[in-house]
Design a protein around this motif. Structure first.
Motif, PDB file in Angstrom:
ATOM      1  N   VAL A  98       0.853  -1.182   0.000  1.00 58.46           N
ATOM      2  CA  VAL A  98       0.000   0.000   0.000  1.00 58.46           C
ATOM      3  C   VAL A  98       0.889   1.232   0.000  1.00 58.46           C
ATOM      4  CG1 VAL A  98      -1.688   1.366   1.307  1.00 58.46           C
ATOM      5  CG2 VAL A  98      -1.898  -1.131   1.236  1.00 58.46           C
ATOM      6  N   ASP A  99       0.611   2.177  -0.881  1.00 57.45           N
ATOM      7  CA  ASP A  99       1.311   3.458  -0.882  1.00 57.45           C
ATOM      8  C   ASP A  99       0.323   4.509  -1.373  1.00 57.45           C
ATOM      9  OD1 ASP A  99       2.888   5.711  -1.217  1.00 57.45           O
ATOM     10  OD2 ASP A  99       4.573   4.635  -2.108  1.00 57.45           O
ATOM     11  N   TRP A 100      -0.208   5.288  -0.432  1.00 58.79           N
ATOM     12  CA  TRP A 100      -1.252   6.243  -0.775  1.00 58.79           C
ATOM     13  C   TRP A 100      -0.751   7.386  -1.651  1.00 58.79           C
ATOM     14  CZ3 TRP A 100      -6.217   5.385  -0.635  1.00 58.79           C
ATOM     15  CH2 TRP A 100      -6.706   4.379   0.207  1.00 58.79           C
ATOM     16  N   ARG A 101       0.562   7.522  -1.800  1.00 60.80           N
ATOM     17  CA  ARG A 101       1.095   8.506  -2.741  1.00 60.80           C
ATOM     18  C   ARG A 101       0.701   8.148  -4.172  1.00 60.80           C
ATOM     19  NH1 ARG A 101       7.267   8.322  -0.665  1.00 60.80           N
ATOM     20  NH2 ARG A 101       6.706   6.113  -0.818  1.00 60.80           N
ATOM     21  N   ARG A 102       0.608   6.852  -4.452  1.00 60.58           N
ATOM     22  CA  ARG A 102       0.231   6.408  -5.798  1.00 60.58           C
ATOM     23  C   ARG A 102      -1.197   6.802  -6.148  1.00 60.58           C
ATOM     24  NH1 ARG A 102       3.331   1.329  -4.433  1.00 60.58           N
ATOM     25  NH2 ARG A 102       1.365   0.390  -3.774  1.00 60.58           N
ATOM     26  N   ASN A 103      -2.017   7.030  -5.126  1.00 61.19           N
ATOM     27  CA  ASN A 103      -3.413   7.427  -5.329  1.00 61.19           C
ATOM     28  C   ASN A 103      -3.598   8.942  -5.265  1.00 61.19           C
ATOM     29  OD1 ASN A 103      -3.246   4.685  -3.824  1.00 61.19           O
ATOM     30  ND2 ASN A 103      -5.240   4.610  -4.811  1.00 61.19           N
ATOM     31  N   GLY A 104      -2.497   9.678  -5.134  1.00 55.99           N
ATOM     32  CA  GLY A 104      -2.598  11.122  -5.008  1.00 55.99           C
ATOM     33  C   GLY A 104      -3.211  11.572  -3.699  1.00 55.99           C
ATOM     34  N   ALA A 105      -3.136  10.703  -2.670  1.00 60.66           N
ATOM     35  CA  ALA A 105      -3.810  10.980  -1.404  1.00 60.66           C
ATOM     36  C   ALA A 105      -2.862  11.389  -0.293  1.00 60.66           C
ATOM     37  CB  ALA A 105      -4.618   9.758  -0.975  1.00 60.66           C
ATOM     38  N   VAL A 106      -1.676  11.852  -0.653  1.00 58.77           N
ATOM     39  CA  VAL A 106      -0.711  12.328   0.340  1.00 58.77           C
ATOM     40  C   VAL A 106      -0.231  13.714  -0.080  1.00 58.77           C
ATOM     41  CG1 VAL A 106       1.487  11.898   1.495  1.00 58.77           C
ATOM     42  CG2 VAL A 106       0.029   9.968   0.848  1.00 58.77           C
ATOM     43  N   GLY A 107      -0.391  14.678   0.811  1.00 57.63           N
ATOM     44  CA  GLY A 107       0.017  16.040   0.501  1.00 57.63           C
ATOM     45  C   GLY A 107       1.531  16.201   0.498  1.00 57.63           C
ATOM     46  N   PRO A 108       2.030  17.338   0.045  1.00 57.38           N
ATOM     47  CA  PRO A 108       3.467  17.592   0.021  1.00 57.38           C
ATOM     48  C   PRO A 108       4.080  17.533   1.414  1.00 57.38           C
ATOM     49  CG  PRO A 108       2.274  19.232  -1.268  1.00 57.38           C
ATOM     50  CD  PRO A 108       1.249  18.463  -0.504  1.00 57.38           C
ATOM     51  N   ILE A 109       5.372  17.241   1.464  1.00 55.27           N
ATOM     52  CA  ILE A 109       6.115  17.270   2.720  1.00 55.27           C
ATOM     53  C   ILE A 109       6.166  18.703   3.241  1.00 55.27           C
ATOM     54  CG2 ILE A 109       8.399  16.995   3.742  1.00 55.27           C
ATOM     55  CD1 ILE A 109       7.036  14.359   3.331  1.00 55.27           C
ATOM     56  N   LYS A 110       5.935  18.852   4.537  1.00 51.41           N
ATOM     57  CA  LYS A 110       6.000  20.157   5.184  1.00 51.41           C
ATOM     58  C   LYS A 110       7.133  20.167   6.208  1.00 51.41           C
ATOM     59  CE  LYS A 110       0.990  20.856   4.676  1.00 51.41           C
ATOM     60  NZ  LYS A 110      -0.293  21.190   5.380  1.00 51.41           N
ATOM     61  N   GLN A 132      -8.956  13.890   0.630  1.00 53.04           N
ATOM     62  CA  GLN A 132      -8.721  13.546  -0.773  1.00 53.04           C
ATOM     63  C   GLN A 132      -9.410  12.230  -1.128  1.00 53.04           C
ATOM     64  OE1 GLN A 132      -7.042  11.108  -2.624  1.00 53.04           O
ATOM     65  NE2 GLN A 132      -7.284  12.240  -4.551  1.00 53.04           N
ATOM     66  N   ILE A 133      -9.305  11.247  -0.237  1.00 53.20           N
ATOM     67  CA  ILE A 133      -9.939   9.953  -0.501  1.00 53.20           C
ATOM     68  C   ILE A 133     -11.453  10.103  -0.562  1.00 53.20           C
ATOM     69  CG2 ILE A 133     -10.315   7.649   0.474  1.00 53.20           C
ATOM     70  CD1 ILE A 133      -7.447   7.900   1.667  1.00 53.20           C
ATOM     71  N   SER A 134     -11.993  10.972   0.282  1.00 42.93           N
ATOM     72  CA  SER A 134     -13.447  11.142   0.375  1.00 42.93           C
ATOM     73  C   SER A 134     -14.021  11.995  -0.741  1.00 42.93           C
ATOM     74  CB  SER A 134     -13.818  11.768   1.725  1.00 42.93           C
ATOM     75  OG  SER A 134     -13.354  10.983   2.801  1.00 42.93           O
ATOM     76  N   THR A 135     -13.278  13.026  -1.161  1.00 42.13           N
ATOM     77  CA  THR A 135     -13.840  14.012  -2.091  1.00 42.13           C
ATOM     78  C   THR A 135     -13.102  14.119  -3.410  1.00 42.13           C
ATOM     79  OG1 THR A 135     -12.491  15.875  -1.302  1.00 42.13           O
ATOM     80  CG2 THR A 135     -14.511  15.381  -0.067  1.00 42.13           C
ATOM     81  N   GLY A 136     -11.897  13.580  -3.472  1.00 47.56           N
ATOM     82  CA  GLY A 136     -11.083  13.728  -4.675  1.00 47.56           C
ATOM     83  C   GLY A 136     -10.295  15.012  -4.734  1.00 47.56           C
ATOM     84  N   SER A 137     -10.432  15.854  -3.716  1.00 44.99           N
ATOM     85  CA  SER A 137      -9.722  17.131  -3.669  1.00 44.99           C
ATOM     86  C   SER A 137      -8.685  17.090  -2.550  1.00 44.99           C
ATOM     87  CB  SER A 137     -10.709  18.272  -3.421  1.00 44.99           C
ATOM     88  OG  SER A 137     -10.033  19.511  -3.279  1.00 44.99           O
ATOM     89  N   MET A 138      -7.458  17.531  -2.839  1.00 38.10           N
ATOM     90  CA  MET A 138      -6.378  17.518  -1.858  1.00 38.10           C
ATOM     91  C   MET A 138      -6.165  18.921  -1.295  1.00 38.10           C
ATOM     92  SD  MET A 138      -4.006  16.307   0.011  1.00 38.10           S
ATOM     93  CE  MET A 138      -3.831  14.596  -0.503  1.00 38.10           C
ATOM     94  N   PRO A 139      -6.643  19.194  -0.085  1.00 39.10           N
ATOM     95  CA  PRO A 139      -6.426  20.506   0.511  1.00 39.10           C
ATOM     96  C   PRO A 139      -5.076  20.559   1.218  1.00 39.10           C
ATOM     97  CG  PRO A 139      -7.709  19.158   1.993  1.00 39.10           C
ATOM     98  CD  PRO A 139      -7.416  18.300   0.791  1.00 39.10           C
ATOM     99  N   SER A 140      -4.586  21.753   1.471  1.00 35.92           N
ATOM    100  CA  SER A 140      -3.467  21.952   2.396  1.00 35.92           C
ATOM    101  C   SER A 140      -4.050  22.643   3.613  1.00 35.92           C
ATOM    102  CB  SER A 140      -2.367  22.816   1.765  1.00 35.92           C
ATOM    103  OG  SER A 140      -1.324  23.034   2.709  1.00 35.92           O
TER     104      SER A 140
END
Length: 303
Positions: A98-110, A132-140
């Motif tokens: 499992v790697d949630w980065r592959r799904n675009g579900a991990v935000g940038p490193i802070k 992101q998983i719930s809505t498809g949108s990745m907020p910061s």
């Protein structure tokens, strides 16, 4: 060694956290001592390597004083809006990778900067992924809102993962980092304005069971605490990290965003110039369920 130090200064000197300390006359000696430790470690053929990163001219005491506010230990008495996930140790269909980065579900490193706010970054990372998983949108989302406004925690002096989730629930959500930007110090709470993401509750993962943590991470990234007290952690460069023993005192909040057969994938909050672009591989299936560095001691994810 002096040439190496000059090159290190050119690379890191302008952003080293040590600039917060007045003492400058013996920075080279501290650097030299740390490099000797790093080189000796790397000569021993471990499963991971170290590097003289931006923390290399600081003593362990300085580093812990400036960066490690620590995650405060909680008593597992979950709040009104929390629940404990039912044990599911009989599962046989668990994904091998499992790697949630592959799904675009991990935000940038802070980068939490010189503030012991890892607890806030751990919780925000999990909530961003949940959104992101719930809505498809990745907020910061705003860690600073938690640092300033979660009165159950202590800002840059440390905090509680579960109580941070309670704050997000009770206050109606978190705003964006653009609306409430991170400053790396504790300030007066600006009030709760324009929540960008809300959650209904959070799940507490049963302790001391790596299979339970795997089940949770297969669902979504989760907040955990680990032992980061060793210099090996501070100077981690790459490879599969393991603590020196199993009796670890957890002190640092991170997010688990995936796993492979032999290791967890950890998202840290020390910038993308630490570790493997801000991430760490941490040995899996060890210490009789407690996991490397106490990774299964406290775990949560939002819903």
């Amino acid at each position: 060694m002096e040439d190496r130090y000059v090159k290190w200064l050119a690379r890191h000197g302008h952003k080293s956290p040590s600039t917060r300390f007045k003492r400058t006359d013996d920075r080279f000696e501290i650097y030299k001592s740390n490099v000797q430790f790093i080189d000796a470690f790397n000569s021993q053929n471990h499963s991971f390597t170290l590097i003289d990163n931006k923390f290399a001219d600081m003593t362990k005491k300085e580093f812990r004083e400036l960066v490690m506010g620590s995650v405060k230990r909680e008593n597992r008495n979950i709040g009104e809006r929390g629940k404990i996930i039912l044990a599911n140790t009989s599962r046989v269909t668990q994904s091998p990778s499992v790697d949630w980065r592959r799904n675009g579900a991990v935000g940038p490193i802070k980068d939490q900067l010189e503030c012991g706010s890892c607890w806030a970054f751990s919780v925000v990372a999990a909530i961003e992924s949940f959104a992101q998983i719930s809505t498809g949108s990745m907020p910061s989302l705003s860690e600073q809102q938690l640092v300033d406004c979660d009165t159950a925690s202590s800002g840059c002096e440390g905090g509680y993962l579960n109580k941070a989730y309670e704050y997000v629930i009770n206050t109606g959500g978190l705003t964006t980092s653009d609306d409430y930007p991170y400053i790396g110090s504790t300030a007066q709470c600006r009030g709760e304005s324009n929540p960008a993401v809300t959650i209904n509750g959070y799940t507490t993962i049963p302790s001391l069971d790596e299979n339970e943590l795997s089940n949770a991470v297969e669902r979504q990234p989760v907040s955990v605490v680990i032992d980061s007290s060793g210099d090996e952690f501070r100077f981690y460069n790459g490879g599969v990290y393991e603590c020196s023993g199993c009796d670890d005192e957890t002190d640092h909040g991170v997010a688990v965003i995936g796993y492979e057969q032999d290791y967890w994938i950890i998202k840290n909050s020390w910038g993308d110039d630490w570790g493997e672009g801000g991430y760490m591989k941490m040995l899996r299936n060890t210490c009789d369920g407690r996991g490397t560095c106490g990774i299964t001691e406290q775990g949560y994810f939002p819903y």
